[in-house]
Write an enzyme that holds these catalytic residues in place. Sequence first.
Site, PDB file in Angstrom:
ATOM      1  CG  ASP A 215      12.184   2.096 -14.487  1.00  0.00           C
ATOM      2  OD1 ASP A 215      12.079   3.255 -14.347  1.00  0.00           O
ATOM      3  OD2 ASP A 215      13.240   1.826 -14.156  1.00  0.00           O
ATOM      4  CG  HIS A 216       7.062   5.600 -13.290  1.00  0.00           C
ATOM      5  ND1 HIS A 216       7.668   4.869 -12.483  1.00  0.00           N
ATOM      6  CD2 HIS A 216       7.060   6.764 -12.936  1.00  0.00           C
ATOM      7  CE1 HIS A 216       8.001   5.408 -11.303  1.00  0.00           C
ATOM      8  NE2 HIS A 216       7.586   6.770 -11.840  1.00  0.00           N
TER       9      HIS A 216
ATOM     10  CG  HIS B 236      12.480   4.509 -10.757  1.00  0.00           C
ATOM     11  ND1 HIS B 236      11.929   3.684 -11.768  1.00  0.00           N
ATOM     12  CD2 HIS B 236      11.904   4.555  -9.685  1.00  0.00           C
ATOM     13  CE1 HIS B 236      10.726   3.187 -11.377  1.00  0.00           C
ATOM     14  NE2 HIS B 236      10.503   3.829 -10.084  1.00  0.00           N
TER      15      HIS B 236
HETATM   16  P1  NDP Z   1      -2.977  -2.979  -5.687  1.00  0.00           P
HETATM   17  O1  NDP Z   1      -2.411  -3.559  -4.181  1.00  0.00           O
HETATM   18  O2  NDP Z   1      -4.029  -1.723  -5.987  1.00  0.00           O
HETATM   19  O3  NDP Z   1      -3.072  -4.388  -6.435  1.00  0.00           O
HETATM   20  C1  NDP Z   1      -3.919  -4.362  -7.825  1.00  0.00           C
HETATM   21  C2  NDP Z   1      -4.960  -5.566  -7.767  1.00  0.00           C
HETATM   22  O4  NDP Z   1      -4.507  -6.733  -7.676  1.00  0.00           O
HETATM   23  C3  NDP Z   1      -5.953  -5.319  -6.443  1.00  0.00           C
HETATM   24  O5  NDP Z   1      -6.922  -4.487  -6.838  1.00  0.00           O
HETATM   25  C4  NDP Z   1      -6.219  -6.806  -6.366  1.00  0.00           C
HETATM   26  O6  NDP Z   1      -7.426  -6.925  -7.119  1.00  0.00           O
HETATM   27  C5  NDP Z   1      -5.088  -7.694  -6.723  1.00  0.00           C
HETATM   28  N1  NDP Z   1      -4.528  -8.112  -5.510  1.00  0.00           N
HETATM   29  C6  NDP Z   1      -4.078  -7.283  -4.840  1.00  0.00           C
HETATM   30  N2  NDP Z   1      -3.228  -8.112  -3.815  1.00  0.00           N
HETATM   31  C7  NDP Z   1      -3.366  -9.279  -4.216  1.00  0.00           C
HETATM   32  C8  NDP Z   1      -2.766 -10.396  -3.945  1.00  0.00           C
HETATM   33  N3  NDP Z   1      -2.038 -10.597  -2.859  1.00  0.00           N
HETATM   34  N4  NDP Z   1      -2.850 -11.455  -4.588  1.00  0.00           N
HETATM   35  C9  NDP Z   1      -3.692 -11.638  -5.622  1.00  0.00           C
HETATM   36  N5  NDP Z   1      -4.223 -10.419  -6.220  1.00  0.00           N
HETATM   37  C10 NDP Z   1      -4.137  -9.230  -5.561  1.00  0.00           C
HETATM   38  O7  NDP Z   1      -1.550  -2.494  -6.618  1.00  0.00           O
HETATM   39  P2  NDP Z   1      -1.261  -1.155  -7.699  1.00  0.00           P
HETATM   40  O8  NDP Z   1      -2.544  -1.182  -8.261  1.00  0.00           O
HETATM   41  O9  NDP Z   1      -0.922   0.006  -6.613  1.00  0.00           O
HETATM   42  O10 NDP Z   1       0.097  -1.883  -8.352  1.00  0.00           O
HETATM   43  C11 NDP Z   1       0.020  -3.022  -9.339  1.00  0.00           C
HETATM   44  C12 NDP Z   1       1.350  -3.150  -9.577  1.00  0.00           C
HETATM   45  O11 NDP Z   1       2.090  -1.956 -10.209  1.00  0.00           O
HETATM   46  C13 NDP Z   1       2.399  -3.673  -8.547  1.00  0.00           C
HETATM   47  O12 NDP Z   1       2.944  -4.766  -8.876  1.00  0.00           O
HETATM   48  C14 NDP Z   1       3.068  -2.503  -8.175  1.00  0.00           C
HETATM   49  O13 NDP Z   1       4.114  -2.587  -7.604  1.00  0.00           O
HETATM   50  C15 NDP Z   1       3.030  -1.815  -9.710  1.00  0.00           C
HETATM   51  N6  NDP Z   1       3.288  -0.256  -9.632  1.00  0.00           N
HETATM   52  C16 NDP Z   1       2.099   0.438  -8.980  1.00  0.00           C
HETATM   53  C17 NDP Z   1       2.275   1.896  -8.994  1.00  0.00           C
HETATM   54  C18 NDP Z   1       1.188   2.692  -8.630  1.00  0.00           C
HETATM   55  O14 NDP Z   1       1.248   3.978  -8.576  1.00  0.00           O
HETATM   56  N7  NDP Z   1      -0.041   2.012  -7.859  1.00  0.00           N
HETATM   57  C19 NDP Z   1       3.399   2.622  -9.479  1.00  0.00           C
HETATM   58  C20 NDP Z   1       4.447   1.832 -10.208  1.00  0.00           C
HETATM   59  C21 NDP Z   1       4.156   0.213 -10.159  1.00  0.00           C
HETATM   60  P3  NDP Z   1      -8.634  -8.198  -6.823  1.00  0.00           P
HETATM   61  O15 NDP Z   1      -8.557  -8.349  -5.456  1.00  0.00           O
HETATM   62  O16 NDP Z   1      -9.725  -7.270  -7.435  1.00  0.00           O
HETATM   63  O17 NDP Z   1      -8.226  -9.296  -7.474  1.00  0.00           O
HETATM   64  C1  BG6 Z   2       7.893   4.116  -7.583  1.00  0.00           C
HETATM   65  C2  BG6 Z   2       8.349   3.720  -6.188  1.00  0.00           C
HETATM   66  O1  BG6 Z   2       8.462   3.201  -8.525  1.00  0.00           O
HETATM   67  O2  BG6 Z   2       8.132   5.434  -8.032  1.00  0.00           O
HETATM   68  C3  BG6 Z   2       7.828   4.675  -5.346  1.00  0.00           C
HETATM   69  O3  BG6 Z   2       7.668   2.554  -6.027  1.00  0.00           O
HETATM   70  C4  BG6 Z   2       8.163   6.166  -5.754  1.00  0.00           C
HETATM   71  O4  BG6 Z   2       7.990   4.647  -4.015  1.00  0.00           O
HETATM   72  C5  BG6 Z   2       7.785   6.705  -7.060  1.00  0.00           C
HETATM   73  O5  BG6 Z   2       7.432   7.063  -4.609  1.00  0.00           O
HETATM   74  C6  BG6 Z   2       8.331   7.791  -7.668  1.00  0.00           C
HETATM   75  O6  BG6 Z   2       7.911   8.134  -8.827  1.00  0.00           O
HETATM   76  P1  BG6 Z   2       8.095   9.611  -9.512  1.00  0.00           P
HETATM   77  O7  BG6 Z   2       7.328   9.339 -10.751  1.00  0.00           O
HETATM   78  O8  BG6 Z   2       7.133  10.205  -8.528  1.00  0.00           O
HETATM   79  O9  BG6 Z   2       9.213  10.214  -9.248  1.00  0.00           O
END
Ligand code: NDP
Ligand code: BG6
Length: 522
Positions: free
Chosen positions: A200-201, A263
């Site tokens: 949980d960031h 959070h």
């Molecule tokens: P993405 O949608 O960018 O997914 C990451 C990678 O997973 C993609 O590049 C893809 O790689 C693969 N992927 C995407 N969709 C699917 C699918 N349906 N089935 C299988 N593989 C898939 O997500 P994020 O990087 O934004 O987030 C990753 C995780 O981290 C999530 O659970 C998200 O909730 C969590 N998270 C993200 C945050 C952020 O700031 N981005 C913040 C907090 C949590 P490929 O196609 O190359 O396999």
């Molecule tokens: C993520 C949520 O966990 O926290 C986002 O999925 C939200 O919707 C984000 O924007 C907020 O994080 P922060 O650190 O910017 O307050």
Amino acid sequence: MLNSPVVEAAPEDRPIPRMSGPALMVIFGASGDLAQRKLLPALYNLVQKKLLPEDFTIVGYSRTEYSDEAFREMARVGVEKYSDVEFQEAEWQKFAQGIFYVAGNYDDAEGFARLKSRIEELDQSRRTGHNRLFYLATPPSVYEPVATQLGQADLVHPVDEKCWTRLVVEKPFGHDLASAQALNEHLLGIFDEDQIYRIDHYLGKETVQNILVFRFANGIFEPIWNRNYVDHVQITVSESIGVEQRGGYYDKSGALRDMVQNHMMQLVSLVGMEPPVAFDAKAVRDQKVNLLRSIRPLAPEEVGQYLVRAQYSPGDLNGERLPAYRDEEGVAHESTTETFVAWKLEIDNWRWNGVPFYLRTGKALPQKVSEIAIYFRRAPHLLFDSADDGEHLSRNVLLIRIQPDEGISLKISAKQPGPAVKLQPVNMAFQYGSSFGATPPDAYQRLLLDVVLGDGTLFTRRDEVEVAWDRVTRVLDGWKIQEDQAQSRGVPFRLPTYEAGTWGPAAAEHLLGLEDQSWRKP
Ligand code: NDP
Ligand code: BG6
């Protein structure tokens, strides 16, 4: 550990207290946003700050075809853009030599066999100490297949008793109690609980960790931290953006699941918990779980009385016109997903009985702010004339600002200069920036370092995640009944709305109104 010395800006001549040993980290979903924007820059920062060793090894794994070189290029873009230390070509080149890539599917034994042989090769060539960290940075639908494949490829058990294997799981961890329990069951069928780090960031934010230091390293606050002195607590996590490109994800989630279950529940537990017997993972998490278990569970018919939910309608935000939530890309036109939620939460224990904790969070609100405001009881008898807002003057407010302008302040009443005794509120303030001469590092740096060091204090334990989901799932059930009832009357269910750029619906004010309380304007 939470009581470790401050590691940022340690003077040159002192040993760095939390340097880790060698390790190899596999990022699943490495082609995604999280890897590029958060994980790779955080790892680069940690190596530059000498908190991770120079030969720390990273292996990206996802379906997109990259060569090692192409993946390094993708990583470089993220590091250049998001790192908080200065980008230096020579340092980058050294770091990049430790980045590798394997392309494969998430449920494919052949891909995991290739991953395993790459890991074993790197164990030798880069002296990883056989320490392995697997990071699930994929959408949650893939968490279970990846864990299964890791088990089947025999990558779960440490190679010998001197080394370790750990798994980091991103949020969301389930979408209700049943799915969180099922995910826990699945992971715990493969890994041990102490190998699993549920992220949980918010817990990686310096100011969130400071809540515990503030409460338990200063003798003056604990005696008044209870129902005898505290009137109520307000926790606000507001965002001044709409759902942007994440409409598809958000529409299935909503503010309660996206922000409150994780959070905000973490913030509630840190503010409300009893003092732990030690600052270690077990003692701290035991107390957090106790607090979460004390949150009064709601019956479905009580949900409307304790919570307000709403969706944003068109409005002006930061000089731009935002469409209605229902018209955002990826959002269903008839969506009933909430973008705002406020919750009057009651805690049934000796410390907090009768002290409401008001939570509110939402998208498209006027400001991005995360803060905790502790409102103390008024002075029992006011002797003095107040200036304009006499009602609020006698109430001291302790404000813990998590972001931005990180710091802590206490609102007190003071005499205005002049011949008459007129009161005015003033602030005693500590500001993180001016006191420490730095802005806090990104939360992922702290959390990744803790995983490598094997410190689970800032991660969510199984029972913690499940009790938080229990309280939230009861609300979801109550909402579902409200929607079903509307439908059975043949009325399409619609949420109340609030104009984008305002502090939410009027109904949120009424949650507090009856008790001579009102929401703080951050
Ligand atoms: P993405 O949608 O960018 O997914 C990451 C990678 O997973 C993609 O590049 C893809 O790689 C693969 N992927 C995407 N969709 C699917 C699918 N349906 N089935 C299988 N593989 C898939 O997500 P994020 O990087 O934004 O987030 C990753 C995780 O981290 C999530 O659970 C998200 O909730 C969590 N998270 C993200 C945050 C952020 O700031 N981005 C913040 C907090 C949590 P490929 O196609 O190359 O396999
Ligand atoms: C993520 C949520 O966990 O926290 C986002 O999925 C939200 O919707 C984000 O924007 C907020 O994080 P922060 O650190 O910017 O307050």
